[in-house]
Enzyme design. Structure first.
Site, PDB file in Angstrom:
ATOM      1  N   ASP A 345       0.826  -1.219   0.000  1.00  0.00           N
ATOM      2  CA  ASP A 345       0.000   0.000   0.000  1.00  0.00           C
ATOM      3  C   ASP A 345       0.856   1.264   0.000  1.00  0.00           C
ATOM      4  O   ASP A 345       2.036   1.242   0.375  1.00  0.00           O
ATOM      5  CB  ASP A 345      -0.888   0.037   1.244  1.00  0.00           C
ATOM      6  CG  ASP A 345      -2.035  -0.948   1.179  1.00  0.00           C
ATOM      7  OD1 ASP A 345      -2.055  -1.783   0.267  1.00  0.00           O
ATOM      8  OD2 ASP A 345      -2.902  -0.890   2.087  1.00  0.00           O
ATOM      9  N   ASP A 346       0.192   2.353  -0.416  1.00  0.00           N
ATOM     10  CA  ASP A 346       0.654   3.732  -0.205  1.00  0.00           C
ATOM     11  C   ASP A 346       1.738   4.196  -1.165  1.00  0.00           C
ATOM     12  O   ASP A 346       2.163   5.349  -1.101  1.00  0.00           O
ATOM     13  CB  ASP A 346       1.152   3.962   1.226  1.00  0.00           C
ATOM     14  CG  ASP A 346       0.071   3.771   2.270  1.00  0.00           C
ATOM     15  OD1 ASP A 346      -1.097   3.547   1.870  1.00  0.00           O
ATOM     16  OD2 ASP A 346       0.389   3.820   3.473  1.00  0.00           O
ATOM     17  N   HIS A 486       3.636  -2.265   3.147  1.00  0.00           N
ATOM     18  CA  HIS A 486       3.687  -0.926   2.552  1.00  0.00           C
ATOM     19  C   HIS A 486       5.047  -0.733   1.902  1.00  0.00           C
ATOM     20  O   HIS A 486       6.080  -0.942   2.565  1.00  0.00           O
ATOM     21  CB  HIS A 486       3.454   0.150   3.626  1.00  0.00           C
ATOM     22  CG  HIS A 486       2.144   0.018   4.334  1.00  0.00           C
ATOM     23  ND1 HIS A 486       1.923  -0.906   5.332  1.00  0.00           N
ATOM     24  CD2 HIS A 486       0.979   0.715   4.183  1.00  0.00           C
ATOM     25  CE1 HIS A 486       0.677  -0.792   5.769  1.00  0.00           C
ATOM     26  NE2 HIS A 486       0.083   0.180   5.103  1.00  0.00           N
TER      27      HIS A 486
END
Length: 531
Positions: A345-346, A486
């Site tokens: 993610d991100d 992440h």
């Protein structure tokens, strides 16, 4: 002394003997004058050379020398099965038949144990990252194959499926599969299948389909004649045509055909005992016997496919490896192999490229839930994700808590992100991940996409020690798990290589979210795993 026994010199009998000698000599000279001249080059007539010969079994090809193969290995200790095979990239007829053989082996164990098969992962240290064929494994003794922990089921009891690469020339690839069942006390099943494929056309045949129907009877005669000669027999009597049992024997031999050099080697099963050899007092064979059929002998009996294959091998044509398929585009059956979907993610970020490097080195795939606002700054990274087969999905524009927004704002966050991704890679995401995992039914309704959550959280955002992060990512998943990480944290990037190796060692295949759903992403709802 009797007068009768005395012979004086010059008697009639002595004179007769002396008179006969010239006559004999004259006759001998007369006969020698009539004899034909001798030919120093003359030799007795020889038997015609045998057309085939007993040979050595061809060595298997090192799988490392055959590029673009996809190695696979499964082990399930509950039903008692282990299988090691190699597949061409993508979905192919050969791959389907290999997988079919593995499924048949599993089905046999399900029937034997009364248990249903499900993919099984193992603790770290299982060594299951070593996958694919082991050269020569299909020629091991059955008991040895079962007992080898690299090949056989747990404790050597159950079923093993092994493979060898037997041909790789031009567009042709050949694979031999062997399935052995039993335990240390007895072998209950032992079968082999040899398959060949033309990678250009996809045509795939079993080894016996390399030959025309006339091949069996003809080669039976050639084999019997060769063995009769080897035994020293001088008979020129014709070999009897094989009976029904003989045809089954020669059919089994042709089903194990392997082209090598200028010949096709067939494997005659143990127990070969034609009448001609019985008449010579020769016992039936006790081991399989390799027989080399020279190409000039084989050619009249080869099908067009068989002739093409034999010609490619005889000419030592370089292997035409198929085009590789990115890991994320492979046809993975997550009901057969244990799968795990790693998600990031991100990002993207400065650390993403290093993560991609480690995935590529292991032919592994992942899913990246990206922020829309980073699509343009990291456009090259997104395109690399696409080209290397990873999945790119929607993680909102700038990471707000979606339930706290108005409907219009939620729509804009997701709509704009999907549009930005599409403008860079050409396709729209088919799933989204709500920031913080926060969503409600209204968010799902507006999104019109499935929300993909997770069942394993590595808590990498808390910046744990790298070893702690690796342990969470490697030990936590079960088959079908979705792992949250992440790609914006240096520790996550530093843990990547060990994480992937640890999961592979446990037996996992590293797949995308779409793959963990068997290639059919859900159209709605919220999902925490592929189970």
């Amino acid at each position: 002394m009797s007068r009768r026994s005395m012979r004086r010199p010059g008697s009639r009998r002595s004179r007769g003997r002396r008179a006969a000698l010239p006559v004999v000599l004259i006759g001998a000279f007369a006969l020698s004058a009539c004899a034909p001249a001798t030919d120093a080059a003359w030799r007795p007539a020889a038997f015609p050379a045998a057309r085939v010969a007993v040979a050595e079994f061809p060595a298997a090809i090192d799988p490392a020398e055959v590029p673009a193969l996809r190695p696979m290995r499964i082990r399930n200790d509950e039903v008692g099965v282990q299988a090691r095979v190699a597949l061409p990239p993508g979905r192919t007829p050969l791959g389907d038949r290999v997988i079919g053989a593995v499924r048949d082996a599993i089905g046999g164990r399900e029937a034997a144990t009364g248990l249903a098969y499900t993919p099984q992962a193992h603790p770290r240290g299982a060594g299951l990252g070593d996958r694919g064929c082991i050269a020569g494994s299909t020629r091991l003794a059955a008991a040895e194959l079962l007992a080898d922990p690299r090949l056989g089921p747990a404790n050597g009891s159950g079923t093993a499926v092994a493979c060898d690469i037997v041909a790789a020339a031009g567009p042709y690839l050949g694979v031999r599969l062997r399935t052995v069942s039993g335990d240390a006390t007895a072998i209950s099943g032992d079968t082999s299948t040899t398959l060949y494929t033309d990678l250009r056309t996809g045509e795939t045949v079993a080894a016996d389909a390399l030959w025309t129907p006339e091949a069996g009877p003809a080669l039976w005669g050639d084999i019997v004649e060769a063995l009769r000669r080897d035994a020293g027999a001088l008979s020129l009597a014709p070999v009897q045509a094989p009976d029904e049992a003989g045809l089954a024997v020669i059919g089994a031999a042709l089903a194990r055909s392997v082209p090598v050099g200028g010949a096709v080697v067939i494997e005659v099963p143990a127990g070969f005992s034609p009448p001609e050899l019985q008449a010579l007092g020769i016992a039936a064979t006790t081991e399989p016997m390799a027989v080399a059929v020279p190409r000039e002998v084989a050619t009249p009996y080869l099908t067009p496919f068989g002739a093409g294959l034999a010609g490619a091998v005889a000419s030592a044509l370089p292997y035409e490896a198929p085009t590789t398929v990115p890991a994320g585009a492979q046809a993975i059956d997550c009901e057969l192999v244990p799968c795990v979907a790693l998600t990031y993610d991100d990002g993207p970020s400065e650390y993403t490229a290093g993560i991609l490097d480690e995935l590529r080195a292991r032919d592994a795939a992942a899913t990246f839930y990206v922020l829309g606002q980073l699509s343009r700054p990291y456009a090259d990274t997104l395109r690399r994700m696409r080209d290397e087969g990873h999945e790119i999905a929607n993680h909102s524009w700038n990471h707000p808590s979606l339930p706290s927004l108005t409907d219009e704002q939620v729509a804009a966050q997701l709509r704009d992100t999907s549009a930005a991704i599409q403008s860079v890679v050409g396709t729209r995401p088919t799933s989204f991940r709500p920031p913080y995992g926060e969503y409600n039914q209204n968010v799902l309704r507006i999104a019109g996409l499935p929300a993909i959550l997770w069942d394993v959280d590595t808590f990498d955002y808390q910046r744990p020690e790298v070893d702690t992060l690796i342990a969470r990512a490697v030990d936590g998943p079960r088959p079908g798990s979705i792992v949250l990480m992440h790609d914006i944290h240096p520790g996550t990037a530093a843990a990547a290589a060990a994480t992937y190796d640890g999961l592979l060692d446990r037996g996992f295949s590293l797949v995308t979210v779409t793959q963990i759903f068997e290639g059919a992403m859900p159209t709605s709802g919220a999902w925490t795993s592929g189970r």
